[in-house]
Write a protein that holds these residues in place. Structure first.
Motif, PDB file in Angstrom:
ATOM      1  N   UNK A 183     -47.903  17.347  24.484  1.00 35.15           N
ATOM      2  CA  UNK A 183     -48.804  16.104  24.259  1.00 35.15           C
ATOM      3  C   UNK A 183     -48.116  14.822  24.374  1.00 35.15           C
ATOM      4  N   UNK A 184     -48.342  13.895  25.096  1.00 38.42           N
ATOM      5  CA  UNK A 184     -47.404  12.918  25.472  1.00 38.42           C
ATOM      6  C   UNK A 184     -48.187  11.302  24.671  1.00 38.42           C
ATOM      7  N   UNK A 185     -49.156  11.538  24.337  1.00 37.68           N
ATOM      8  CA  UNK A 185     -49.743  10.416  23.575  1.00 37.68           C
ATOM      9  C   UNK A 185     -50.612  10.679  22.416  1.00 37.68           C
ATOM     10  N   UNK A 186     -50.446   9.857  21.403  1.00 31.38           N
ATOM     11  CA  UNK A 186     -51.032  10.038  20.111  1.00 31.38           C
ATOM     12  C   UNK A 186     -51.708   8.919  19.626  1.00 31.38           C
ATOM     13  N   UNK A 187     -52.979   8.892  19.235  1.00 26.08           N
ATOM     14  CA  UNK A 187     -53.802   7.622  18.696  1.00 26.08           C
ATOM     15  C   UNK A 187     -54.141   8.209  17.290  1.00 26.08           C
ATOM     16  N   UNK A 188     -53.603   7.442  16.269  1.00 24.62           N
ATOM     17  CA  UNK A 188     -54.059   7.825  14.968  1.00 24.62           C
ATOM     18  C   UNK A 188     -54.703   6.690  14.204  1.00 24.62           C
ATOM     19  N   UNK A 189     -56.025   7.146  13.488  1.00 27.89           N
ATOM     20  CA  UNK A 189     -56.892   6.413  12.766  1.00 27.89           C
ATOM     21  C   UNK A 189     -56.189   6.250  11.165  1.00 27.89           C
ATOM     22  N   UNK A 190     -55.796   5.102  11.029  1.00 22.46           N
ATOM     23  CA  UNK A 190     -55.372   4.602   9.547  1.00 22.46           C
ATOM     24  C   UNK A 190     -56.380   3.692   8.925  1.00 22.46           C
ATOM     25  N   UNK A 191     -55.904   2.822   8.364  1.00 24.09           N
ATOM     26  CA  UNK A 191     -56.519   1.629   7.738  1.00 24.09           C
ATOM     27  C   UNK A 191     -56.000   0.384   7.826  1.00 24.09           C
ATOM     28  N   UNK A 192     -56.684  -0.673   7.910  1.00 23.42           N
ATOM     29  CA  UNK A 192     -56.181  -2.125   7.787  1.00 23.42           C
ATOM     30  C   UNK A 192     -55.428  -2.345   6.372  1.00 23.42           C
ATOM     31  N   UNK A 193     -55.933  -1.332   5.272  1.00 21.27           N
ATOM     32  CA  UNK A 193     -55.324  -1.564   3.888  1.00 21.27           C
ATOM     33  C   UNK A 193     -53.901  -0.812   3.798  1.00 21.27           C
ATOM     34  N   UNK A 194     -53.493  -0.164   4.798  1.00 22.18           N
ATOM     35  CA  UNK A 194     -52.363   0.825   4.681  1.00 22.18           C
ATOM     36  C   UNK A 194     -51.347   0.366   5.649  1.00 22.18           C
ATOM     37  N   UNK A 195     -50.202  -0.242   5.370  1.00 18.80           N
ATOM     38  CA  UNK A 195     -49.259  -0.508   6.302  1.00 18.80           C
ATOM     39  C   UNK A 195     -48.436   0.664   6.978  1.00 18.80           C
ATOM     40  N   UNK A 196     -47.564   0.468   7.891  1.00 15.82           N
ATOM     41  CA  UNK A 196     -46.536   1.604   8.407  1.00 15.82           C
ATOM     42  C   UNK A 196     -45.861   1.924   6.924  1.00 15.82           C
ATOM     43  N   UNK A 197     -45.341   3.145   6.508  1.00 15.06           N
ATOM     44  CA  UNK A 197     -44.651   3.412   5.534  1.00 15.06           C
ATOM     45  C   UNK A 197     -45.080   3.052   3.932  1.00 15.06           C
ATOM     46  N   UNK A 198     -46.364   3.034   4.112  1.00 14.64           N
ATOM     47  CA  UNK A 198     -47.211   2.571   2.948  1.00 14.64           C
ATOM     48  C   UNK A 198     -47.790   3.996   2.507  1.00 14.64           C
ATOM     49  N   UNK A 199     -48.426   4.078   1.330  1.00 16.30           N
ATOM     50  CA  UNK A 199     -48.919   5.551   0.844  1.00 16.30           C
ATOM     51  C   UNK A 199     -49.858   6.312   1.966  1.00 16.30           C
ATOM     52  N   UNK A 200     -49.969   7.645   1.670  1.00 17.73           N
ATOM     53  CA  UNK A 200     -50.756   8.348   2.564  1.00 17.73           C
ATOM     54  C   UNK A 200     -50.383   8.361   3.791  1.00 17.73           C
ATOM     55  N   UNK A 201     -51.601   7.786   4.651  1.00 16.77           N
ATOM     56  CA  UNK A 201     -51.553   7.921   6.065  1.00 16.77           C
ATOM     57  C   UNK A 201     -50.510   6.968   6.712  1.00 16.77           C
ATOM     58  N   UNK A 202     -49.982   6.065   5.874  1.00 20.06           N
ATOM     59  CA  UNK A 202     -48.802   5.155   6.107  1.00 20.06           C
ATOM     60  C   UNK A 202     -47.607   6.102   6.468  1.00 20.06           C
ATOM     61  N   UNK A 203     -47.483   7.226   5.871  1.00 18.19           N
ATOM     62  CA  UNK A 203     -46.183   7.922   6.196  1.00 18.19           C
ATOM     63  C   UNK A 203     -46.403   8.520   7.547  1.00 18.19           C
ATOM     64  N   UNK A 204     -47.367   8.787   7.990  1.00 21.22           N
ATOM     65  CA  UNK A 204     -47.636   9.241   9.396  1.00 21.22           C
ATOM     66  C   UNK A 204     -47.556   8.103  10.426  1.00 21.22           C
ATOM     67  N   UNK A 205     -47.999   7.071  10.074  1.00 23.13           N
ATOM     68  CA  UNK A 205     -48.000   5.944  10.939  1.00 23.13           C
ATOM     69  C   UNK A 205     -46.388   5.697  11.143  1.00 23.13           C
ATOM     70  N   UNK A 206     -45.889   5.587  10.166  1.00 27.60           N
ATOM     71  CA  UNK A 206     -44.261   5.261  10.357  1.00 27.60           C
ATOM     72  C   UNK A 206     -43.621   6.459  11.193  1.00 27.60           C
ATOM     73  N   UNK A 207     -43.976   7.413  11.063  1.00 20.37           N
ATOM     74  CA  UNK A 207     -43.286   8.748  11.954  1.00 20.37           C
ATOM     75  C   UNK A 207     -43.805   8.660  13.467  1.00 20.37           C
ATOM     76  N   UNK A 208     -44.845   8.061  13.534  1.00 21.03           N
ATOM     77  CA  UNK A 208     -45.457   8.297  14.966  1.00 21.03           C
ATOM     78  C   UNK A 208     -44.517   8.055  16.340  1.00 21.03           C
ATOM     79  N   UNK A 209     -44.056   6.685  16.219  1.00 18.18           N
ATOM     80  CA  UNK A 209     -43.321   6.250  17.434  1.00 18.18           C
ATOM     81  C   UNK A 209     -41.939   6.700  17.431  1.00 18.18           C
ATOM     82  N   UNK A 210     -41.505   7.696  16.607  1.00 18.63           N
ATOM     83  CA  UNK A 210     -40.284   8.599  16.820  1.00 18.63           C
ATOM     84  C   UNK A 210     -40.533  10.082  17.365  1.00 18.63           C
ATOM     85  N   UNK A 211     -42.001  10.183  17.301  1.00 17.97           N
ATOM     86  CA  UNK A 211     -42.400  11.677  17.991  1.00 17.97           C
ATOM     87  C   UNK A 211     -42.801  11.549  19.323  1.00 17.97           C
ATOM     88  N   UNK A 212     -43.682  10.264  19.464  1.00 19.62           N
ATOM     89  CA  UNK A 212     -44.257  10.145  21.067  1.00 19.62           C
ATOM     90  C   UNK A 212     -43.962   8.694  21.731  1.00 19.62           C
TER      91      UNK A 212
END
Length: 284
Positions: free
Chosen positions: A95-124
């Motif tokens: 897999x070369x490209x990943x598009x994640x559904x998060x929320x306007x209320x949750x920034x990178x590094x925030x709770x829940x899916x914010x942790x996945x958001x923060x990790x994504x650029x290091x993976x793809x």
């Protein structure tokens, strides 16, 4: 010979945005794997079983896939625990490209899916995080607001007069397809809103005009909202949702962006146009 790596895996392909993304991709001639727990057929797509709670389902879902649309496990307070091992496996599988559904209320590094958001650029090298505002679809179907509108003509929130850039799931899906298919990936997060920031009082007034029924907004305190939600969902999650309402009351979601227009070439749908389209579902 191995299958060409040209499928797009759509996780949550029977859900609100996933079903729309899968349909749009297939209509555009893309090869789609529609992933869900029951491998439910989706028009134009190949159904595949996928369950965040069953890592044994990952390998088959990823076979022949070079990009993926990610819907986090619903109601999971720590989605990164399941998602990050999957994403490492996806990278290894090609897999070369990943598009994640998060929320306007949750920034990178925030709770829940914010942790996945923060990790994504290091993976793809190719990625995007979609951060939509509240869905217009929250007022139709089986959502709590839709049920109370149908039952007694009331919307209950702790959002006060705070405004939200409510957005149609169709517009979110259009942005997702752009992020998945354009030659150059966004490689950023995208705040997605409708064209207007509206209070729940504004929503009630529009629904009253469109449906011909009197719809009102009953304002609750944070504590009242938390306790009301806790009757049906875990207390921790109830507190989180009530806290989001409180943040709206303080202006956290009072914004609009040009993301839909800029990426799709057309303006986002207004709430009035949405309500007119969905009148039958709003009335039960």
């Amino acid at each position: 010979m191995n299958e060409p790596q040209e499928f797009t895996l759509v996780i949550g392909a029977t859900g609100t945005t996933g079903s729309r993304v899968a349909a749009r991709l297939a209509a555009g001639g893309r090869r789609v794997k529609a992933a869900s727990r029951r491998a439910t057929p989706v028009d134009g797509s190949r159904p595949v079983r996928f369950d965040w709670d069953d890592p044994a389902s990952f390998e088959g879902a990823l076979e022949g896939v070079d990009r993926v649309y990610l819907i986090p496990p619903l109601g999971d307070p720590d989605p990164a625990a399941a998602m990050l091992p999957f994403l490492w496996q996806a990278r290894t599988a090609g897999v070369r490209r990943a598009v994640l559904l998060s929320s306007s209320a949750i920034p990178a590094g925030g709770p829940a899916v914010g942790q996945v958001h923060q990790a994504l650029p290091g993976l793809f090298d190719q990625w995007a995080v979609l951060r939509p505002s509240w869905f217009m679809q929250n007022f139709t179907g089986d959502h709590a607001h839709a049920r109370t509108i149908r039952a007694d003509g009331v919307i209950r929130t702790a959002a006060g007069e705070g405004r939200v850039g409510f957005v149609d799931a169709d517009d979110i899906a259009a942005v997702a397809v752009h992020a998945l298919t354009e030659t150059q990936a966004p490689n950023t997060d995208l705040i997605i809103t409708g064209p207007q920031a509206l209070s729940y009082g504004d929503i009630a007034a529009i629904l009253t005009e469109v449906t011909g029924r009197t719809i009102t907004h009953h304002q609750l305190t944070y504590e009242q909202m938390r306790d009301r939600l806790a009757a049906d969902i875990p207390a921790e999650f109830a507190a989180l949702l009530a806290g989001m309402d409180h943040a709206i009351a303080e202006g956290a979601e009072d914004r609009t962006t040009d993301t839909v227009q800029r990426l799709t070439g057309r303006p986002p749908r207004t709430f009035r146009a949405f309500a007119e389209r969905e009148t039958g579902r709003l009335q039960g």
